[in-house]
Design an enzyme around this catalytic site. Structure first.
Site, PDB file in Angstrom:
ATOM      1  N   TYR A 155      31.562  70.069  39.699  1.00 19.45           N
ATOM      2  CA  TYR A 155      32.992  70.340  39.847  1.00 19.45           C
ATOM      3  C   TYR A 155      33.326  70.761  41.270  1.00 19.45           C
ATOM      4  CZ  TYR A 155      32.017  75.363  39.843  1.00 19.45           C
ATOM      5  OH  TYR A 155      31.570  76.602  40.171  1.00 19.45           O
ATOM      6  N   HIS A 192      65.564  52.567  62.536  1.00 17.32           N
ATOM      7  CA  HIS A 192      64.321  53.067  63.126  1.00 17.32           C
ATOM      8  C   HIS A 192      64.008  54.481  62.641  1.00 17.32           C
ATOM      9  CE1 HIS A 192      62.111  55.177  66.392  1.00 17.32           C
ATOM     10  NE2 HIS A 192      61.366  54.085  66.327  1.00 17.32           N
ATOM     11  N   ARG A 250      56.979  36.827  69.074  1.00 17.26           N
ATOM     12  CA  ARG A 250      56.892  38.127  68.382  1.00 17.26           C
ATOM     13  C   ARG A 250      55.486  38.693  68.419  1.00 17.26           C
ATOM     14  NH1 ARG A 250      58.927  36.609  62.477  1.00 17.26           N
ATOM     15  NH2 ARG A 250      59.333  38.859  62.360  1.00 17.26           N
ATOM     16  N   SER A 308      27.683  78.190  42.806  1.00 19.08           N
ATOM     17  CA  SER A 308      29.006  77.861  43.326  1.00 19.08           C
ATOM     18  C   SER A 308      28.932  77.972  44.840  1.00 19.08           C
ATOM     19  CB  SER A 308      30.010  78.853  42.727  1.00 19.08           C
ATOM     20  OG  SER A 308      31.247  78.723  43.331  1.00 19.08           O
ATOM     21  N   GLY A 319      58.115  48.576  65.525  1.00 18.75           N
ATOM     22  CA  GLY A 319      58.910  48.805  66.725  1.00 18.75           C
ATOM     23  C   GLY A 319      58.115  49.220  67.957  1.00 18.75           C
ATOM     24  N   LYS A 328      51.433  40.430  60.833  1.00 16.06           N
ATOM     25  CA  LYS A 328      52.627  39.585  60.740  1.00 16.06           C
ATOM     26  C   LYS A 328      52.228  38.119  60.696  1.00 16.06           C
ATOM     27  CE  LYS A 328      56.098  41.066  63.222  1.00 16.06           C
ATOM     28  NZ  LYS A 328      56.649  41.384  64.558  1.00 16.06           N
ATOM     29  N   MET A 381      55.814  47.415  69.645  1.00 14.84           N
ATOM     30  CA  MET A 381      55.577  46.363  70.631  1.00 14.84           C
ATOM     31  C   MET A 381      56.794  45.451  70.660  1.00 14.84           C
ATOM     32  SD  MET A 381      51.564  45.655  70.164  1.00 14.84           S
ATOM     33  CE  MET A 381      51.809  45.289  68.457  1.00 14.84           C
ATOM     34  N   CYS A 426      33.507  76.039  45.849  1.00 12.34           N
ATOM     35  CA  CYS A 426      34.791  76.741  45.756  1.00 12.34           C
ATOM     36  C   CYS A 426      35.351  77.072  47.126  1.00 12.34           C
ATOM     37  CB  CYS A 426      34.661  78.000  44.905  1.00 12.34           C
ATOM     38  SG  CYS A 426      33.609  79.243  45.676  1.00 12.34           S
ATOM     39  N   ARG A 475      55.219  42.584  54.698  1.00  9.93           N
ATOM     40  CA  ARG A 475      54.049  43.453  54.822  1.00  9.93           C
ATOM     41  C   ARG A 475      54.087  44.414  53.645  1.00  9.93           C
ATOM     42  NH1 ARG A 475      56.741  45.965  60.049  1.00  9.93           N
ATOM     43  NH2 ARG A 475      58.352  47.184  59.049  1.00  9.93           N
TER      44      ARG A 475
HETATM   45  P1  ADP Z   1      59.288  44.009  64.719  1.00 14.63           P
HETATM   46  O1  ADP Z   1      57.837  43.909  64.489  1.00 14.63           O
HETATM   47  O2  ADP Z   1      59.674  45.031  65.701  1.00 14.63           O
HETATM   48  O3  ADP Z   1      60.050  44.056  63.427  1.00 14.63           O
HETATM   49  P2  ADP Z   1      59.925  41.228  64.813  1.00 14.63           P
HETATM   50  O4  ADP Z   1      59.013  40.304  65.507  1.00 14.63           O
HETATM   51  O5  ADP Z   1      59.797  41.253  63.335  1.00 14.63           O
HETATM   52  O6  ADP Z   1      59.733  42.654  65.434  1.00 14.63           O
HETATM   53  O7  ADP Z   1      61.379  40.809  65.239  1.00 14.63           O
HETATM   54  C1  ADP Z   1      62.481  41.631  65.515  1.00 14.63           C
HETATM   55  C2  ADP Z   1      63.704  41.118  64.765  1.00 14.63           C
HETATM   56  O8  ADP Z   1      63.990  39.779  65.114  1.00 14.63           O
HETATM   57  C3  ADP Z   1      63.511  41.129  63.275  1.00 14.63           C
HETATM   58  O9  ADP Z   1      64.693  41.553  62.666  1.00 14.63           O
HETATM   59  C4  ADP Z   1      63.228  39.721  62.934  1.00 14.63           C
HETATM   60  O10 ADP Z   1      63.616  39.408  61.645  1.00 14.63           O
HETATM   61  C5  ADP Z   1      64.052  38.968  63.974  1.00 14.63           C
HETATM   62  N1  ADP Z   1      63.456  37.673  64.234  1.00 14.63           N
HETATM   63  C6  ADP Z   1      62.217  37.444  64.702  1.00 14.63           C
HETATM   64  N2  ADP Z   1      61.946  36.141  64.784  1.00 14.63           N
HETATM   65  C7  ADP Z   1      63.065  35.500  64.344  1.00 14.63           C
HETATM   66  C8  ADP Z   1      63.396  34.120  64.180  1.00 14.63           C
HETATM   67  N3  ADP Z   1      62.547  33.155  64.472  1.00 14.63           N
HETATM   68  N4  ADP Z   1      64.617  33.828  63.717  1.00 14.63           N
HETATM   69  C9  ADP Z   1      65.485  34.814  63.424  1.00 14.63           C
HETATM   70  N5  ADP Z   1      65.232  36.122  63.557  1.00 14.63           N
HETATM   71  C10 ADP Z   1      64.021  36.461  64.019  1.00 14.63           C
HETATM   72 MG    MG Z   2      59.710  42.875  62.002  1.00 17.28          MG
END
Ligand code: ADP
Ligand code: MG
Ligand code: MG
Length: 926
Positions: free
Chosen positions: A902, A462, A97, A814, A106, A26, A108, A882, A345
């Site tokens: 092969y 999710h 984040r 073979s 989801g 990220k 962490m 085979c 990503r």
């Molecule tokens: P995950 O890896 O679980 O997706 P994120 O770090 O991407 O966690 O964040 C969870 C949610 O919060 C995501 O929908 C993300 O877009 C939103 N979010 C994170 N940082 C910001 C920010 N600075 N402003 C607005 N929304 C945010």
């Molecule tokens: Mg995210």
């Protein structure tokens, strides 16, 4: 670690976008996007090294000096945004984040709206002139921070929240007024204080430090650890999480604001069109949590409060793809008409989409053919050949949801993850996990289930994301279903189903059915054909199929096999119509009797071979002469004994009947009665019974005579061919006559005769002498040349050691790696897999199951020796594999490296093997 010289904190403008190990995926991408000029809110990354140092530190403190660097970065953020962190007049709020080198959706934690307290809240309200917005942000922050950083369970917050919603008579969060949300935030503060025994921390920098530590700690949390174990994420792939501190932007500032997630192309079909969902007036977590059902992205163009945003989003999509050369999965937020990109990503797609996007991105000039091939994991192609619902079965669905992850599955309904684990994983049932919505803590339930069904949430909820990642079918947001977890049942219209009832879901159409529906095998898409065509161009290894029947052969050919590498003739023997003849051949007391049975088998086998040749023409068909010990075709000894006992009892009864009918005769009863007695006596005819007993006893004698202590090492393979030459001679004749028939009919044939279980050159010479004399006869009869090749299985250790001598007698080798593995380890497969192998794997004594993953070190070395010695004796010796390993990508890479010509594998593995063969060539060339 040297804290003075090592840099741990990087502004988005300076971080190295390629260094995912250090910055997490990220963080690296936020840096990269910032640097290519995309609109990312200002922020910075704290490295994974800082995380590891913190997790290692004995005193639980952050690395010395780290918070100083964070302060410096925060001051820079204040400069860039013109706001102040903790400034009541114009407060700066941030998100904290997580993000490691491997994406773990989801798994962490993330905290939003950090920097809020009683004073800054008033600043936000003044700046936005929107108290409702302010209190909403505040209550979200208190709950998230309370949960993630202070460990206060959600339930405590939910209870208060529901109470206030109930009092206000509203169902959805958006229905609450500012003053109600104010009450929520006040109650939440008390919840935290009650749970932690301390007031909620109000100093923004204290909040920030606690949050950073909490995110670092989440790397070692149970959820994350389980996830890494399940997906084999090892420390060299990802170690520690980075922390991203990002200026908050708000999608919940009104109807000109929104938040969403999108894929640059459709991750289920691969269609080249933006695919995703958004929620107006919402914060990011609302989409992911599946609390409100979001709107499909193509509706964005119709939002009158956000003109031009759809076009901007399309432009963002194009820039992302042009830069990353890969389908992107990104998060965005629109704050009062301004578009921000919050994350990107590489998109996780199912295999259908992977294949289609690969082919189309090559055609668009975005990637090369090599890149297109290498971006797809060979194993994943098997998914494409997963079953779908039989279209001829017309059953009405009971509910329609979203097609969240394709494929169809049936199983018993279960309503929570723990039950799924119990009933599915532990008790071995096929289960479908049915939930209102799923959360990261349900992950173990996914592993235990065939498919997932939710009644709420969108295609990016999710449930949908995780199921797609696992390649499991998922129907999401089937709103017609109401789930009652406590009673373990669900209602759909007038119907209902409870735990244990079978249901079927079709993740491709989004439909849900009661009961089990049969599935059928899918076919190739045109894109897969194109892609595998490229694979064949790049590969050196040819891919053949293991196929015993014309149907198998036809299917493998459709999947792209260029020949049959193994046709097992014993399967042809086991046919119900033929088994009696086979048995007659085995129990024959004289050579004449045996020949008579063989004469009846010959035309049947000839027909088998002829069909295989026709289906595969002009490719080679390799036929292995009979391999298993012949007693395998005879009835079981216990069964025979039981039958004999019954026949003896019958014989007694017949004796009684004879006596009785004699008595009846003396009594001179009516004709009618005498007739009845006579017909009964005929049924119990002692002569017939005696004959049956005689036959059974002969069979029993034969079964006992053929009994072997260790049949796998006994009288089988070429040993059988040498001791009962008539059997192999019949098969050889059938092969050559079928070939001659084809030649006469103008069908190109390349039969290959393969001898199993060979350990000496003399065995091969003997069988070869049968072939030569039969061939001479067949050619004389046909008056035409009949081509064939002669070769040997290599599946005995001695055969590897004497490969040069065997090569003198063979045109091809073979490798039968199933038997060769057993022989090399001296493990019997069944005993190994059922008894000690799992233990060996768990305790690390053996890393893999050598019956699944070719043991390159040991068995592989034997193979290399055999190839080298064989080719020394005969340079143009053709060599293949085979065994089951022939369809396993890692083993295929080895075969490429060892110089094989092969691989041959089961039909459904052929596409996997074709791609793996290309990978081996491309990676080997590098
Ligand atoms: P995950 O890896 O679980 O997706 P994120 O770090 O991407 O966690 O964040 C969870 C949610 O919060 C995501 O929908 C993300 O877009 C939103 N979010 C994170 N940082 C910001 C920010 N600075 N402003 C607005 N929304 C945010
Ligand atoms: Mg995210
Ligand atoms: Mg074998």
């Amino acid at each position: 670690m040297d804290t003075l010289t090592t840099k741990h904190v990087f502004a988005f403008e300076e971080g190295d976008g390629k260094n995912k190990r250090l910055l997490g995926g990220k963080g690296a991408n936020l840096c990269e996007m910032t640097q290519i000029g995309l609109n990312v809110p200002p922020g910075f990354v704290i490295s994974t090294d800082a995380c590891l140092a913190y997790l290692d530190s004995p005193d639980g403190n952050l690395t010395a000096g780290l918070m100083d660097d964070v302060h410096a970065q925060m001051r820079a953020l204040e400069q860039k945004t013109g706001k102040g962190f903790g400034d009541p007049d114009n407060p700066l709020l941030v998100s904290v984040r997580s993000g490691s080198a491997m994406s773990m959706p989801g798994m962490m934690d993330t905290i939003l709206n950090l920097g809020l307290n009683a004073e800054t809240l008033q600043g936000v309200i003044r700046a936005t002139d929107d108290p409702r917005f302010g209190y909403d942000a505040y209550r979200r922050f208190i709950q998230l921070f309370g949960k993630v950083a202070l460990g206060v369970p959600d339930a405590a917050f939910d209870k208060e929240f529901e109470a206030i919603k109930e009092a206000a008579h509203v169902k959805q969060d958006v229905g609450l007024s500012a003053s109600e949300l104010k009450q929520v935030s006040e109650r939440f503060l008390r919840v935290v204080e009650a749970a932690t025994g301390r007031p909620f921390p109000s100093d923004p920098y204290e909040q920030l430090e606690i949050a950073i530590k909490a995110v670092f700690n989440s790397w070692g949390g149970k959820r994350a650890v389980d996830y890494r174990r399940q997906f084999n994420i090892t420390p060299d792939m990802a170690n520690g999480t980075a922390v991203n501190v990002v200026t908050m932007v708000f999608g919940n500032r009104g109807y000109d604001s929104a938040t969403g997630v999108a894929f640059t192309r459709n991750p289920a079909t691969g269609e080249n069109k933006l695919y995703g969902e958004y929620l107006v007036n919402a914060q990011g977590e609302d989409v992911v949590a599946g609390i409100r059902t979001p709107t499909a992205i193509d509706q964005l163009a119709n939002e009158s409060a956000m003109p031009g945003l759809a076009a901007q989003l399309d432009a963002l999509r194009d820039k992302l793809e042009a830069h990353y050369h890969e389908v992107q999965d990104f998060e965005f937020t629109i704050e009062r008409g301004q578009l921000y990109c919050l994350q990107t990503r590489n998109g996780k797609m199912n295999s259908i989409a992977m294949v289609r996007t690969s082919v189309e991105m090559v055609q668009e000039g975005l990637i090369t053919k090599e890149q297109a091939l290498l971006r797809i994991a060979p194993e994943s192609l098997e998914q494409m050949l997963f079953p779908h619902l039989d279209p001829t079965v017309k059953v009405e669905p009971v509910a329609q949801g979203l097609s969240a992850s394709p494929g169809a599955a049936s199983g018993i309904a279960v309503f929570d993850a723990d039950r799924a684990e119990l009933l599915g994983k532990e008790q071995g049932n096929k289960v479908i996990l049915v939930r209102e919505e799923t959360k990261p803590e349900d992950i173990h339930g996914f592993f235990a289930s065939e498919g997932i069904l939710t009644s709420r949430g969108g295609k990016t909820s999710h449930a949908a994301v995780v199921a797609r990642g696992m390649g499991k079918p998922c129907v999401a947001g089937a709103e017609g279903i109401s789930v009652d977890v406590n009673r373990r049942e669900a209602r759909v219209g007038l119907a209902s189903f409870k735990e244990g009832d079978v249901i079927t879901i079709d993740g491709t159409s989004g439909k849900v059915y009661l009961g089990a529906i049969p599935t059928v095998e899918p076919d190739f898409t045109p894109e897969l054909d194109t892609l595998l065509g490229w694979a064949d161009e790049m590969a050196r290894l040819k891919v053949m199929a293991n196929a015993d029947t014309p149907n198998d052969a036809r299917r493998s050919r459709r999947y792209g096999a260029v020949g049959i590498g193994l046709a097992r003739t014993e399967r042809m023997f086991n046919d119900v119509a033929r088994l009696p003849i086979v048995i007659e051949m085995i129990v024959a007391e004289t050579p004449e009797q045996r020949q008579e049975a063989l004469d009846r088998l010959l035309p049947l086998q000839r027909q088998d071979f002829r069909e295989l040749f026709e289906v595969m023409s002009p490719y080679p068909v390799t036929i292995r002469l009979l391999d298993p010990p012949i007693h395998e075709f005879l009835p079981n000894e216990d069964v025979l004994r039981r039958e004999l006992k019954e026949l003896h009892a019958l014989s007694q009864a017949a004796y009684g009947m004879t006596v009785l009918s004699g008595t009846m005769g003396l009594l001179h009863k009516s004709d009618k009665v005498r007739e009845d007695v006579d017909s009964m006596r005929r049924l119990f005819d002692p002569a017939m019974i005696e004959e049956a007993i005689g036959k059974k006893e002969a069979m029993l004698r034969k079964v006992r005579a053929l009994y072997e202590t260790n049949p796998m090492l006994g009288h089988r393979g070429v040993r059988l061919g040498i001791t009962f030459p008539e059997i192999y001679q019949m098969q050889i004749r059938a092969i050559l006559e079928a070939a001659a028939d084809c030649v006469k009919a103008g069908i190109e044939v390349h039969p290959q005769i393969k001898v199993p279980q060979v350990c000496t050159a003399q065995e091969l010479r003997k069988v070869r002498s049968f072939v030569d004399s039969i061939h001479a006869e067949v050619v004389a009869d046909a008056g035409q040349a009949v081509p064939f090749k002669f070769g040997t299985m290599i599946e005995v250790v001695r055969a590897c050691m004497l490969a040069d001598a065997l090569a003198e007698e063979s045109e091809f080798f073979s490798f039968g790696t199933n038997d060769l593995t057993q022989a090399a380890f001296s493990f019997s497969r069944e005993d190994a897999e059922n008894k000690f192998l799992p233990f060996y794997n768990q305790s690390g004594i053996l890393q893999d199951n050598p019956f699944e993953t070719l043991d390159v070190k040991g068995v592989g070395k034997l193979m290399r020796l055999a190839v080298d010695w064989g080719r020394t004796a005969k340079p143009d010796l053709h060599v293949g594999i085979c065994g089951e390993h022939g369809g396993h990508p890692a083993s295929i890479a080895f075969c490429h490296d060892a110089g094989l010509d092969y691989v041959s594998c089961s039909g459904p593995r052929v596409p996997v093997a074709r791609l793996a063969a290309a990978h081996a060539a491309l990676k080997g060339a590098r």
